[in-house]
Write an enzyme that holds these catalytic residues in place. Sequence first.
Site, mmCIF file in Angstrom:
data_model
loop_
_atom_site.group_PDB
_atom_site.id
_atom_site.type_symbol
_atom_site.label_atom_id
_atom_site.label_comp_id
_atom_site.label_asym_id
_atom_site.label_seq_id
_atom_site.Cartn_x
_atom_site.Cartn_y
_atom_site.Cartn_z
ATOM 1 C CD GLU A 55 -1.789 -2.419 1.263
ATOM 2 O OE1 GLU A 55 -0.684 -2.690 1.768
ATOM 3 O OE2 GLU A 55 -2.606 -3.293 0.911
ATOM 4 C CG HIS B 86 -12.009 -6.659 5.480
ATOM 5 N ND1 HIS B 86 -11.298 -7.374 6.403
ATOM 6 C CD2 HIS B 86 -11.374 -6.846 4.285
ATOM 7 C CE1 HIS B 86 -10.284 -7.988 5.805
ATOM 8 N NE2 HIS B 86 -10.294 -7.679 4.530
#
Lengths: 326, 326
Positions: A60, A129
């Site tokens: 990321e 999530h």
Amino acid sequence: MRTLNYKEALNEALHQEMANDSRVIVLGEDVARMGGDFGVTMGLLDKFGPDRVRDTPLSEAAIIGAANGAAFCGLRPVAEIMFADFITECYDQLVNNSAKARYMFNGQVMAPIVVRTASGAGFRAAYHHSQNIEAWFMNIPGLTVVAPATPHDAKGLLIASIRDDNPIIFLEHKMLYGTSGEVPEEPYALPIGVAEVKRPGTDVTIVSSMKQLHYALAVADQLAAEEEISCEVIDLRTIKPFDKATILSSVKKTGRVVLVNEAPKTGSINAEISAVITEEAFRDLKAPVERVNSLDVPVGFAPVLEDYVIPGPAEIAKAVRKVVDY
Amino acid sequence: MSTDKQTLLDYYRKMVLIRRFEETMEEHARKGYIPGFLHLGIGQEAAQVGTMASFQPGDYVLPDHRSHGVCLMVGTPTREVMAEIFGKKTGTNGGRGGSMHVADFKRGNVGNNAIQGSTMATACGLALAAQVKKTKSVTFEFIGDGTVGRGEFHESLNLAGIWKLPIVYVLVNNGYAISTRATDAHPLADLAKMGCAYKVPGITVDGNDVEAVQAAAKEATDRARRGDGATIIELKTYRWQGHFSGDPASYRPEEEVKAWKEKCPIKRLREKLLKPKMADEAALKAIEDDVEREIQDALKFSIDSPAPTIADALSFVYVGREVTGK
Ligand SMILES: Cc1ncc(C[n+]2csc(CCOP(=O)(O)OP(=O)(O)O)c2C)c(N)n1
Ligand SMILES: [Mg+2]
């Protein structure tokens, strides 16, 4: 008019902007071969090729760093961070580089990147999530946070974000991808920083965004029909900077405010909006500002845990009645 | 190694320039002219000059916090780099960057950075842009031995490995990250080998031998420009001063510092130039005097230049959006 779902609207925006501007590139995990974890980047690889549409490893920080570097060289990168929760892995790149490059380098560069990411609860996906992360960016000068609630706005705001010269965090709510609405076929850009009054009203101002906006609208309909309470519902659309003028002019009219946001209450965007209303519309208020948020608790796994923590229509209706009855 | 005389004299001038620049910065930091932290590269001049000999217009460099010398090597006038470190309006960043954020984009200096390793990720984007735009530009990424511990180091090498990015990783191993010895922080003694897992070749060279550095950097740069991907060049050297100006560096043994000072890269080149009579004392003295004039001119310029104004504090936060002052 033609209808598309939120995911398709985003996908169309990417297709149109990539066709329209060869500087636009897309990078992220599984964005090329698979077309994105939620399908938002579907078909881009076939149409625009592997130079402009790149799958990356699980990196990321490198995704956002690479987006910054490419942006410094005049490209317009659209980076996908698969789930908003993973923003922590590239938070430094966003906060210390994207947000500050233009300022610390005295205007020598811009960092026109768009960071798309799937946020929000409701997927039963628990702690890592499900989070709403807009507040994580409120305190960072240089960043802009955009958060569409409808397919129409998803397309228009994504196009606007790609064309904008600032680094933009573009929040997509994962529970909205399948929701449909009318979307014009031609490319169009909606203004960033401008909220929309989705439903006019006179008694209470409800300010919301993304998935919670749809709850707010449903509650407004129900309260109008059953309890003769008239709610004005505002969709923020851009969270940072939020549209003070639209909020304040509504508050002037109604004098009662309910702020609805899916993130934990403490330090949420509702806190900031509430502070601005207190500073700038104190005399217009007929009741204290009410905040509807998630509890200050992580999003748990078993559905009963998640449902208890995340707000919904019942909490919104209760808050509206509370400011009316004050 | 047989570098021609003219080139060696050029390296000599550059190394003396960096040495005198750093000494002058140190002196003026002590006198209170320079705000904030100052990380000096005294002792590391050969690493900086030898590497940057391969830098060409159109290339990019990401210097690190100990790289005033690298900032000078892209061709930015000494005055402008120095004035920046003094926090003056005439500096490269208008005085808003300082020692750790000197940038000169038009000459390819994409800015040094105070988050160790974060530009490892930026480098990927500069290199990616070169691929997308099909230019021959090479990106030089300077880091220290300590920075090898950062996640971005690995993310960057991995991406460079799979995408064959045109990057030269310049790993200046001066033996320490503040007080922590490289040998305590990393299991390998030769950090150039860290690229092995990513198929990024590495070479370890004597960082105080400007010709050896130049040769390694040239090979790495040629390789990148040919499209064959990235290389790590590890330059073993030593910083003479503490970590920052004012750090007494009591964590290192006196004898160690003394031994490294014996290996001074400038003294070494000077002796090389004098021994086979490539140059005489007078010629070297003339170079040193010329450098001194440049330093004194830059110093006067920096001291005499105005500071930025309050209005500068509000510019360049966003493109096309004002922020409010007090
Ligand atoms: C991410 C990050 N962690 C820690 C620091 C504090 N810090 C600044 S320089 C430094 C040591 C860096 O060592 P090295 O990479 O070997 O470079 P050197 O200072 O020796 O040139 C540390 C720990 C920082 N600036 N950024
Ligand atoms: Mg070091």
